[in-house]
Scaffold this active site. Structure first.
Site, PDB file in Angstrom:
ATOM      1  N   ARG A   1       0.835  -1.330   0.036  1.00  0.00           N
ATOM      2  CA  ARG A   1       0.069  -0.254  -0.131  1.00  0.00           C
ATOM      3  C   ARG A   1       1.028   1.254   0.001  1.00  0.00           C
ATOM      4  NH1 ARG A   1      -5.156   1.268   3.458  1.00  0.00           N
ATOM      5  NH2 ARG A   1      -6.078  -0.221   2.055  1.00  0.00           N
TER       6      ARG A   1
ATOM      7  N   HIS B   1      -7.365   0.699  -6.288  1.00  0.00           N
ATOM      8  CA  HIS B   1      -7.656  -0.482  -5.196  1.00  0.00           C
ATOM      9  C   HIS B   1      -8.388  -1.709  -5.616  1.00  0.00           C
ATOM     10  CE1 HIS B   1      -7.905  -1.454  -1.037  1.00  0.00           C
ATOM     11  NE2 HIS B   1      -8.692  -0.668  -0.467  1.00  0.00           N
TER      12      HIS B   1
ATOM     13  N   GLN C   1     -10.014  -4.227  -2.970  1.00  0.00           N
ATOM     14  CA  GLN C   1     -11.426  -3.715  -2.608  1.00  0.00           C
ATOM     15  C   GLN C   1     -12.258  -4.061  -3.571  1.00  0.00           C
ATOM     16  OE1 GLN C   1     -12.099  -1.735   0.449  1.00  0.00           O
ATOM     17  NE2 GLN C   1     -14.099  -2.449  -0.547  1.00  0.00           N
TER      18      GLN C   1
ATOM     19  N   ASP D   1     -17.284   6.456  -0.805  1.00  0.00           N
ATOM     20  CA  ASP D   1     -16.121   6.488   0.023  1.00  0.00           C
ATOM     21  C   ASP D   1     -15.657   7.914   0.368  1.00  0.00           C
ATOM     22  OD1 ASP D   1     -13.175   5.940   0.199  1.00  0.00           O
ATOM     23  OD2 ASP D   1     -12.610   6.221  -1.757  1.00  0.00           O
TER      24      ASP D   1
ATOM     25  N   CYS E   1     -16.390   1.378   1.191  1.00  0.00           N
ATOM     26  CA  CYS E   1     -15.319   0.578   1.232  1.00  0.00           C
ATOM     27  C   CYS E   1     -14.721   0.637   2.764  1.00  0.00           C
ATOM     28  CB  CYS E   1     -14.280   1.127   0.500  1.00  0.00           C
ATOM     29  SG  CYS E   1     -13.637   2.613   0.512  1.00  0.00           S
TER      30      CYS E   1
ATOM     31  N   ARG F   1     -13.705  -8.863   1.838  1.00  0.00           N
ATOM     32  CA  ARG F   1     -12.187  -8.635   1.617  1.00  0.00           C
ATOM     33  C   ARG F   1     -11.315  -9.705   2.104  1.00  0.00           C
ATOM     34  NH1 ARG F   1     -10.110  -3.371   1.780  1.00  0.00           N
ATOM     35  NH2 ARG F   1      -8.475  -4.807   1.024  1.00  0.00           N
TER      36      ARG F   1
HETATM   37  N1   CP Z   1     -10.985  -0.325   2.702  1.00  0.00           N
HETATM   38  C1   CP Z   1      -9.932  -0.248   3.144  1.00  0.00           C
HETATM   39  O1   CP Z   1      -8.863  -0.652   2.258  1.00  0.00           O
HETATM   40  O2   CP Z   1      -9.638  -0.367   4.476  1.00  0.00           O
HETATM   41  P1   CP Z   1      -8.532  -0.201   5.266  1.00  0.00           P
HETATM   42  O3   CP Z   1      -7.839   1.253   4.732  1.00  0.00           O
HETATM   43  O4   CP Z   1      -8.744  -0.246   6.474  1.00  0.00           O
HETATM   44  O5   CP Z   1      -7.352  -1.188   4.728  1.00  0.00           O
HETATM   45  N1  NVA Z   2      -9.905   6.614  -1.280  1.00  0.00           N
HETATM   46  C1  NVA Z   2      -9.511   5.972  -0.048  1.00  0.00           C
HETATM   47  C2  NVA Z   2      -9.907   4.736   0.027  1.00  0.00           C
HETATM   48  C3  NVA Z   2      -9.546   4.182   1.377  1.00  0.00           C
HETATM   49  C4  NVA Z   2      -9.846   2.583   1.720  1.00  0.00           C
HETATM   50  C5  NVA Z   2      -8.341   6.341   0.378  1.00  0.00           C
HETATM   51  O1  NVA Z   2      -7.376   6.424  -0.704  1.00  0.00           O
HETATM   52  O2  NVA Z   2      -8.015   7.049   1.663  1.00  0.00           O
END
Ligand code: CP
Ligand code: NVA
Length: 308
Positions: A106, A133, A136, A227, A267, A295
């Site tokens: 990430r 993502h 997700q 989101d 999400c 997930r």
């Molecule tokens: N939806 C999602 O990716 O959650 P986290 O940021 O908690 O991993």
């Molecule tokens: N768009 C959000 C998604 C979090 C799961 C972010 O990037 O923070």
């Protein structure tokens, strides 16, 4: 008994790294894992987790998925490893490939993820970048599939910022032939390259629509998805974005204009009374916690394919 198939690309940086058939295979496997119809032991393989941004769901669901596969994870915290000190990605990737069997990352720039994948000899998974993502989206379409058996009958409307989560929904929608509508304020539209990629895949170009009018977008929709307005790394834009996104909250008025059996997805994490009201978040239309659970099942399926 369904068996995991090796994925042709053997990486998952983008939703488009898998074919439509591979996507459907992962969903079927995920359902089998969820219903305890299969049990696979991959004999102590190791997943390395690199998180340059916070995470609850992605981190824990990967850890539990590996544990259920008889495998293990190493959580590489960038601040306590040499990653935070700025060791070149190409060096970290080559070293981790010697220890780990798969790596989930990430990070901010999608190009950094691609750099890891270029130098890693083991499969790399996108655990979220600023661009996509895809893990997700696997869980999202599993949740949608559990509710509506046939994707071709589904209209999915995303209301919010046209960034990572929206991009993955668009690309998966294109692969699966799902009608996707994105309602976002002007200036927050999805990346034009992502839209272009999607249009190349959609057989019916009318199935992707981008608008700045959420009230029209939701009409007849089966799935309403949102989101956060300010993504990780955009904390300094929070006040400005709250003004721009005024009118883009999923509330009872918007939900009343959708299909009567519409479901609500998010999400997570969520900011109640910003992108979604508490009433809708907690309503019986919400599938948000099934989506979060999925997930785990979707990633267990993905890992079982990548570790073949
Ligand atoms: N939806 C999602 O990716 O959650 P986290 O940021 O908690 O991993
Ligand atoms: N768009 C959000 C998604 C979090 C799961 C972010 O990037 O923070």
């Amino acid at each position: 008994m369904l068996k995991p198939n090796k994925l042709a690309n053997n990486k998952f940086l983008s939703s488009l790294d898998i074919s439509r058939d591979e996507f459907l295979h992962i969903l079927e496997l995920a359902k089998s894992f969820k219903n305890k119809k299969i049990n696979i032991d991959l004999d102590g393989k190791v997943l390395g987790l690199i998180f340059d941004k916070s995470s609850t769901r992605t981190r824990v669901s990967f850890q539990v998925a590996m544990s259920r596969l008889g495998c293990t994870t190493i959580d590489l915290n960038p601040t306590t490893s040499q990653i935070g000190r700025g060791e070149p990605i190409k060096d970290t990737a080559r070293v981790l490939s010697r220890y780990c069997d798969v790596i989930a990352i990430r990070t901010f720039d999608h190009s950094d993820l691609e750099e890891y994948a270029k130098w890693s000899t083991k499969p790399v998974i996108n655990a979220l970048t600023d661009l996509e993502h895809p893990c997700q989206a696997l869980a999202d379409f599993l949740t949608i599939n559990e509710e509506f058996c046939d994707f071709k009958d589904v209209v999915l409307t995303f209301i919010g910022d046209g960034n990572n989560v929206a991009h993955s929904l668009i690309l998966c929608g294109a692969l699966l032939g799902v009608e996707v509508r994105i309602a976002c304020p002007k200036g927050y539209e999805p990346n034009s390259l992502v839209i272009e990629q999607a249009y190349k895949i959609y057989k019916n170009k009318n199935l992707l629509k981008i608008t700045d009018d959420p009230n029209t977008a939701v009409i007849g929709s089966n799935v309403l998805y949102t989101d956060v307005w300010s993504s990780m790394g955009e904390e300094n834009q929070k006040d400005e974005k709250e003004k721009v996104f005024n009118g883009f909250t999923i509330n009872s008025d918007l939900v009343s204009k959708a299909h009567k059996d519409a479901i609500i997805l998010h999400c997570l994490p969520a900011y109640r009374s910003k992108e979604i009201t508490n009433e809708i978040f907690e309503s019986d239309k919400s599938r948000i916690f099934d989506q979060a659970e999925n997930r785990l099942h979707a990633q267990q399926a993905l890992l079982s394919c990548l570790l073949q």
